[in-house]
Motif scaffolding. Structure first.
Motif, PDB file in Angstrom:
ATOM      1  N   ALA A  79       5.544   1.873  -1.820  1.00 29.56           N
ATOM      2  CA  ALA A  79       4.334   2.543  -2.294  1.00 29.56           C
ATOM      3  C   ALA A  79       3.675   3.402  -1.224  1.00 29.56           C
ATOM      4  O   ALA A  79       2.871   4.293  -1.542  1.00 29.56           O
ATOM      5  CB  ALA A  79       3.340   1.508  -2.814  1.00 29.56           C
ATOM      6  N   ILE A  80       3.985   3.148   0.064  1.00 32.64           N
ATOM      7  CA  ILE A  80       3.399   3.985   1.124  1.00 32.64           C
ATOM      8  C   ILE A  80       4.442   4.908   1.752  1.00 32.64           C
ATOM      9  O   ILE A  80       4.157   5.560   2.759  1.00 32.64           O
ATOM     10  CB  ILE A  80       2.700   3.131   2.206  1.00 32.64           C
ATOM     11  CG1 ILE A  80       3.706   2.309   3.016  1.00 32.64           C
ATOM     12  CG2 ILE A  80       1.625   2.245   1.607  1.00 32.64           C
ATOM     13  CD1 ILE A  80       3.114   1.706   4.284  1.00 32.64           C
ATOM     14  N   GLY A  81       5.656   4.937   1.172  1.00 37.86           N
ATOM     15  CA  GLY A  81       6.660   5.869   1.651  1.00 37.86           C
ATOM     16  C   GLY A  81       7.712   5.294   2.570  1.00 37.86           C
ATOM     17  O   GLY A  81       8.407   6.037   3.261  1.00 37.86           O
ATOM     18  N   ILE A  82       7.846   3.964   2.592  1.00 33.60           N
ATOM     19  CA  ILE A  82       8.860   3.313   3.422  1.00 33.60           C
ATOM     20  C   ILE A  82       9.894   2.663   2.516  1.00 33.60           C
ATOM     21  O   ILE A  82       9.550   1.911   1.605  1.00 33.60           O
ATOM     22  CB  ILE A  82       8.227   2.245   4.345  1.00 33.60           C
ATOM     23  CG1 ILE A  82       7.241   2.896   5.315  1.00 33.60           C
ATOM     24  CG2 ILE A  82       9.306   1.477   5.106  1.00 33.60           C
ATOM     25  CD1 ILE A  82       6.477   1.902   6.167  1.00 33.60           C
ATOM     26  N   ASN A  83      11.159   2.960   2.751  1.00 30.70           N
ATOM     27  CA  ASN A  83      12.252   2.366   1.985  1.00 30.70           C
ATOM     28  C   ASN A  83      12.830   1.186   2.759  1.00 30.70           C
ATOM     29  O   ASN A  83      13.264   1.353   3.906  1.00 30.70           O
ATOM     30  CB  ASN A  83      13.359   3.392   1.719  1.00 30.70           C
ATOM     31  CG  ASN A  83      12.888   4.504   0.801  1.00 30.70           C
ATOM     32  OD1 ASN A  83      12.131   4.263  -0.136  1.00 30.70           O
ATOM     33  ND2 ASN A  83      13.323   5.728   1.071  1.00 30.70           N
ATOM     34  N   VAL A  84      12.805   0.028   2.148  1.00 31.55           N
ATOM     35  CA  VAL A  84      13.286  -1.196   2.802  1.00 31.55           C
ATOM     36  C   VAL A  84      14.645  -1.581   2.234  1.00 31.55           C
ATOM     37  O   VAL A  84      14.807  -1.744   1.021  1.00 31.55           O
ATOM     38  CB  VAL A  84      12.295  -2.356   2.614  1.00 31.55           C
ATOM     39  CG1 VAL A  84      12.868  -3.657   3.188  1.00 31.55           C
ATOM     40  CG2 VAL A  84      10.966  -2.021   3.294  1.00 31.55           C
TER      41      VAL A  84
END
Length: 541
Positions: A406-411
């Motif tokens: 949701a904040i632009g980080i892909n885990v």
């Protein structure tokens, strides 16, 4: 309390004891943990008559044991088995000191010398006597830098190790280079090893083949080990705390929680620590009693600063603000009955613990702003490692993945088996992942925690390096004024929170399912790390 240091696992005193006021305060602080345990432990069914004999099978899902040697044991499997094989010098149970191999510990007037007295007529499991020589040998080995025992740092003060000497066959003298408020609380972690077994071992004791058939001092002795299958023990009749009621205890290794739970329901396993997600299903069978108690354990997330992106404080703080910790804990543990959201790296049963630190309340707008300030690219890819057999960690991973997106980080989720996780996390140059889930149980003495947090310690999985932070840990170990010591440990906790060097998630409760055919769990004393303090008290009914 022995330390349990987990990386990715669902998851580290008779005769009167003469103690300083500081150590007495430690015992009083521990009493709160004991009260909580009494409140949360399930009320067992009325006990039937205890029988002599029988076999107990304990389910293990955290992998095979590593080095079966008390100087190196820090993973849950090894510690759980070791508790049956070896005995401590003493332990704490609330405000009560329970003697193990020792019968007294007396400080000198200046608190620089401590005299430890062993009980008479103690035996190793091969029949040889346990003496002061064994205690001296144990300490000389753990203090030997070539032996790389993580316990060494706990007995080094101002860069000077304590010295240990034999007074007589049952008496040992510890001489400290300076007064330590931590010494008596840290000594509970030590389980002596037999000198006559290891005396001629020239190399690294962690790799010694003599660990393959250990000779201990606990209620059960080694019988057989088959990797990936089981670790079998038989009764030790000369156990110092009385002949065990059971004939044998076997630890059966399961590949995952589902297969272990099936074996539990089928009666192939009699006792097992279970995930909160499985409690309702197991309760419905009517076959089990449940023992629930505070484990003094912190579940946490590590930022691996061996990877350049994780050195960015804004990024670490962005991740913290992006997570709703209450929702994370509720999701992972199914209920706040099984875990409470954590703010500090010290657990509530630890002396000088405080929650008066930055809590990082869920704030997606602040998370996005910090992420932008970090200079990291939109769509940044981070790898999150955890143990593949752990349901709570799998749930945590999925939640963290969703929230950070949701904040632009892909885990990218990176599930690993327990041994692989342990090996990678203990690699001082590890760059296999940016984030990882883990847990630890370090006991009530805060000085024990420094093996996880000081810059060059092997168990500093975050690889966070801060000389000023290291100096605080050294000051905390030796400060004798209680108020000043409390201030030091508060500063330590605040430093971690301000830098967001580690992300505390939850203080957890242990849940143990016990086949109703077995009794004595109360007498065996539910205990963090080991499940039970003394398996000699458990019986088949």
């Amino acid at each position: 309390m022995r330390a349990l240091i987990e990386q990715g696992v669902s998851e580290a005193m008779r005769k009167p004891l003469v103690l300083s006021a500081l150590v007495a305060a430690l015992a009083l602080a521990l009493s709160g943990c004991d009260d909580a345990k009494k409140e949360t432990a399930a009320t067992p069914a009325p006990a039937k008559e205890a029988q002599q004999g029988g076999s107990l099978i304990i389910g293990i899902t955290s992998g095979d044991p590593l080095a079966m040697n008390p100087l190196y044991a820090s993973d849950r499997t090894t510690l759980t088995i070791m508790q049956a094989l070896y005995s401590p010098l003493y332990s704490y149970n609330g405000d009560k000191i329970e003697w193990g191999l020792a019968e007294s510990l007396t400080p000198s007037a200046d608190n620089l010398t401590w005299t430890l007295k062993l009980k008479p007529d103690l035996k190793w499991q091969d029949g040889q006597p346990i003496t002061a020589d064994d205690v001296v040998f144990t300490f000389n080995k753990l203090l030997d830098e070539k032996q790389h025992s993580f316990f060494r740092s706990m007995f080094v003060y101002g860069n000077k190790p304590l010295s240990v000497s034999k007074v007589d066959p049952l008496t040992v003298k510890f001489t400290l280079p300076q007064v330590s408020a931590a010494f008596a609380g840290t000594l509970v972690q030590i389980f002596p090893i037999p000198q006559h077994i290891f005396d001629n071992e020239a190399g690294d004791l962690e790799k010694s083949t003599r660990n393959d058939a250990p000779v201990g001092s606990g209620p059960f002795k080694f019988k057989e080990y088959r990797a990936g299958q089981y670790y079998a023990l038989t009764r030790f009749d000369d156990y110092w705390n009385g002949k065990p009621k059971l004939d044998s205890v076997t630890y059966r290794f399961a590949k995952d929680a589902n297969s272990a739970n099936l074996a539990l329901q089928n009666g192939e396993i009699n006792l097992k620590m279970v995930d909160p997600q499985d409690v309702s299903r197991l309760k419905a069978t009517g076959k089990f009693d449940f023992v629930i108690y505070p484990e003094g354990r912190l579940a946490y997330m590590t930022f691996n600063q061996n990877v350049d992106s994780m050195k960015n404080k804004d990024l670490r703080q962005a991740i913290a603000y992006a997570l709703n910790k209450d929702d994370l804990v509720q999701t992972a543990f199914t209920s706040l009955d099984y875990a409470k959201p954590a703010a500090s790296i010290l657990t509530p049963d630890t002396l000088y613990q405080t929650s008066d630190v930055e809590p990082y309340k869920f704030d997606p707008d602040k998370a996005k702003a910090l992420f932008k300030a970090s200079g990291q690219p939109e769509g940044l890819k981070l790898r999150l490692a955890y143990i593949n057999s752990n349901k709570t960690q799998e749930s945590m991973g999925l939640y963290i993945q969703q929230q950070l997106k949701a904040i632009g980080i892909n885990v990218e989720l990176l599930p690993l088996d327990a041994n692989a996780m342990s090996q990678r996390s203990q690699d001082m140059k590890n760059t296999a992942y940016e984030l990882s889930l883990g847990g630890y149980i370090m006991g009530s003495e805060p000085d024990a925690y420094k093996s996880l947090y000081m810059s060059n310690e092997a168990y500093n999985y975050a690889h966070y390096k801060n000389p000023a932070f290291d100096a605080l840990w050294e000051q905390g170990a030796t400060e004798t004024d209680a108020a000043k010591r409390a201030a030091i440990y508060k500063q330590i906790q605040q430093t971690v929170a301000n830098d967001m060097a580690w992300y505390p998630i939850a203080y957890t409760n242990a849940v143990v399912a016990v086949d109703k055919r077995f009794g004595g769990t109360k007498e065996a004393e539910p205990k963090p790390v080991y499940m039970f303090q003394d398996l000699s008290k458990i019986y088949q009914q």
